[in-house]
Design an enzyme around this catalytic site. Structure first.
Site, PDB file in Angstrom:
ATOM      1  N   HIS A  92     -13.476  -0.646   1.537  1.00 25.77           N
ATOM      2  CA  HIS A  92     -12.515  -0.069   0.581  1.00 25.77           C
ATOM      3  C   HIS A  92     -13.128   0.038  -0.804  1.00 25.77           C
ATOM      4  CE1 HIS A  92     -11.320  -3.409  -2.095  1.00 25.77           C
ATOM      5  NE2 HIS A  92     -11.607  -4.197  -1.082  1.00 25.77           N
ATOM      6  N   CYS A  93     -12.558   0.929  -1.602  1.00 26.19           N
ATOM      7  CA  CYS A  93     -12.898   1.043  -3.022  1.00 26.19           C
ATOM      8  C   CYS A  93     -11.594   0.980  -3.804  1.00 26.19           C
ATOM      9  CB  CYS A  93     -13.701   2.307  -3.312  1.00 26.19           C
ATOM     10  SG  CYS A  93     -12.915   3.856  -2.783  1.00 26.19           S
ATOM     11  N   TRP A  94     -11.513   1.594  -4.971  1.00 29.06           N
ATOM     12  CA  TRP A  94     -10.311   1.484  -5.792  1.00 29.06           C
ATOM     13  C   TRP A  94      -9.156   2.321  -5.250  1.00 29.06           C
ATOM     14  CZ3 TRP A  94      -6.996  -0.832  -8.481  1.00 29.06           C
ATOM     15  CH2 TRP A  94      -6.113  -0.198  -9.338  1.00 29.06           C
ATOM     16  N   TYR A 122      -7.908  -0.282  -2.953  1.00 31.38           N
ATOM     17  CA  TYR A 122      -7.438  -1.555  -3.509  1.00 31.38           C
ATOM     18  C   TYR A 122      -6.114  -1.388  -4.246  1.00 31.38           C
ATOM     19  CZ  TYR A 122      -7.427  -5.837  -6.330  1.00 31.38           C
ATOM     20  OH  TYR A 122      -7.075  -7.023  -6.927  1.00 31.38           O
TER      21      TYR A 122
END
Length: 350
Positions: A92-94, A122
């Site tokens: 995952h990222c932002w 996130y």
């Protein structure tokens, strides 16, 4: 398999490692419990990309991203293999966009069997975490004045197959001005909330115990919706004489060094008053820990009793004890709880 997961699907995939590809500072500020940091870009590079995107354009930012990450692709795959040796992982990222999608594609191309990305990233997780605090829980509270070994009682309750949430353990702080002594650095507010949300989710609809707390524990705060539930819940108040609590406080804090005790006394000097502060510091210089503890309890006992007095009427159950032994006091609390459930004991306020 390369697939996006909703936040609910993501939370349920508990057996798969999590790779967080955000920058190191993003990860330090707050991350999903158990996630490993595998940043595509460091903090400086991320700032450069953001500036390029805003001032020049998306295409130029993408090209810069390729320049930065290209030489590290082999290293990223090798690190991912170490962190997820089963070749199955969650990434995952932002916002669930290009950073996580790029690494997911790379890992899948290099032979990973299953790579899941988080839809919404996130940010979606944070919304999920905050939602946990709005739920209604069936909770009971272990109360008692400072030095009653409430945290130790919680741990014994856990050994008795009771569910617990150790707020002070999650906060790395014992709550008072002395609560930082012997603890590791506190998490950020965001990370504290992440830890807490994870525990609440695991407990679900089960009854659980937690310790009576102020809204603030050191530098972090209990989320308001949960704190309001804590303040209105049934409290089992361990009523332990001061003469019994003082030796426990001395045993807990005196071996960490007088310098730390002095710092803590000075932190509350305005509330203690000038004379009490001077008397406490003089006693500390003589290593008269009994006098120091007694002076501190003059303040903390009044402070705690005032908080108990603001609770919902008839929500406090006095559990009298002449010891700080957590085994004995945990058993006493469970006995009182059983009597109340059978209607053989009345609740009343302190």
């Amino acid at each position: 398999m390369l697939r996006h997961l909703s936040i609910d699907e993501w939370i349920q995939a508990i057996d798969l490692p999590i790779l967080d590809v955000r920058s190191p500072s993003e990860y330090e500020h707050g991350h999903i419990q158990g996630a490993c940091s595998l940043p595509l870009f460091n903090d400086i590079e991320r700032a450069q990309l953001g500036t390029t995107y805003k001032q020049i354009g998306k295409s130029e930012a993408l090209m810069l991203g390729l320049d930065l990450v290209g030489p590290r692709m082999k290293e990223l795959v090798q690190q991912a293999m170490l962190l997820a040796p089963g070749h199955q992982t969650r990434v995952h990222c932002w916002r669930g966009g290009m950073r996580s999608g790029s690494l997911a594609w790379l890992l899948h191309t290099m032979g990973f069997d299953t790579v899941y990305t988080l839809s919404g990233g996130y940010k979606a997780y944070r919304n999920w975490a905050i939602h946990q605090f709005d739920k209604k829980y069936n909770l009971h509270v272990v109360g008692g004045r400072t030095g009653s070994a409430k945290t130790e009682v919680l741990q014994v309750l856990k050994s008795f197959d009771q569910s617990i949430v150790d707020l002070e353990g999650l906060a790395h702080h014992k709550g008072s001005a002395f609560g930082w002594i012997g603890q590791q650095a506190q998490p950020t507010q965001e990370q504290f909330e992440n830890y807490l949300a994870h525990q609440l989710y695991q407990i679900g609809n089960s009854t659980f115990w937690l310790e009576d707390e102020s809204e603030r524990i050191g530098l972090v705060r209990i989320p308001k919706p949960l704190f309001e539930q804590l303040r209105s819940a049934q409290v089992y108040f361990l009523d332990i004489p001061r003469v019994v609590r003082i030796p426990h406080l001395i045993k807990t804090y005196s071996h960490f060094g007088d310098e730390k005790l002095e710092v803590s006394i000075l932190r509350i000097h305005k509330r203690l008053g000038g004379l009490s502060t001077k008397t406490a510091l003089d006693a500390l210089s003589r290593q008269d820990y009994e006098c120091v503890a007694d002076l501190m309890l003059n303040y903390y006992d009044k402070y705690y009793e005032a908080g108990v007095g603001r609770r919902v009427l008839c929500s406090v159950i006095r559990v009298s004890s002449d010891t700080v032994d957590p085994q004995i006091n945990a058993a006493l609390i469970l006995d009182y709880k059983l009597k109340i459930s059978h209607g053989t004991h009345q609740t009343y306020s302190i």
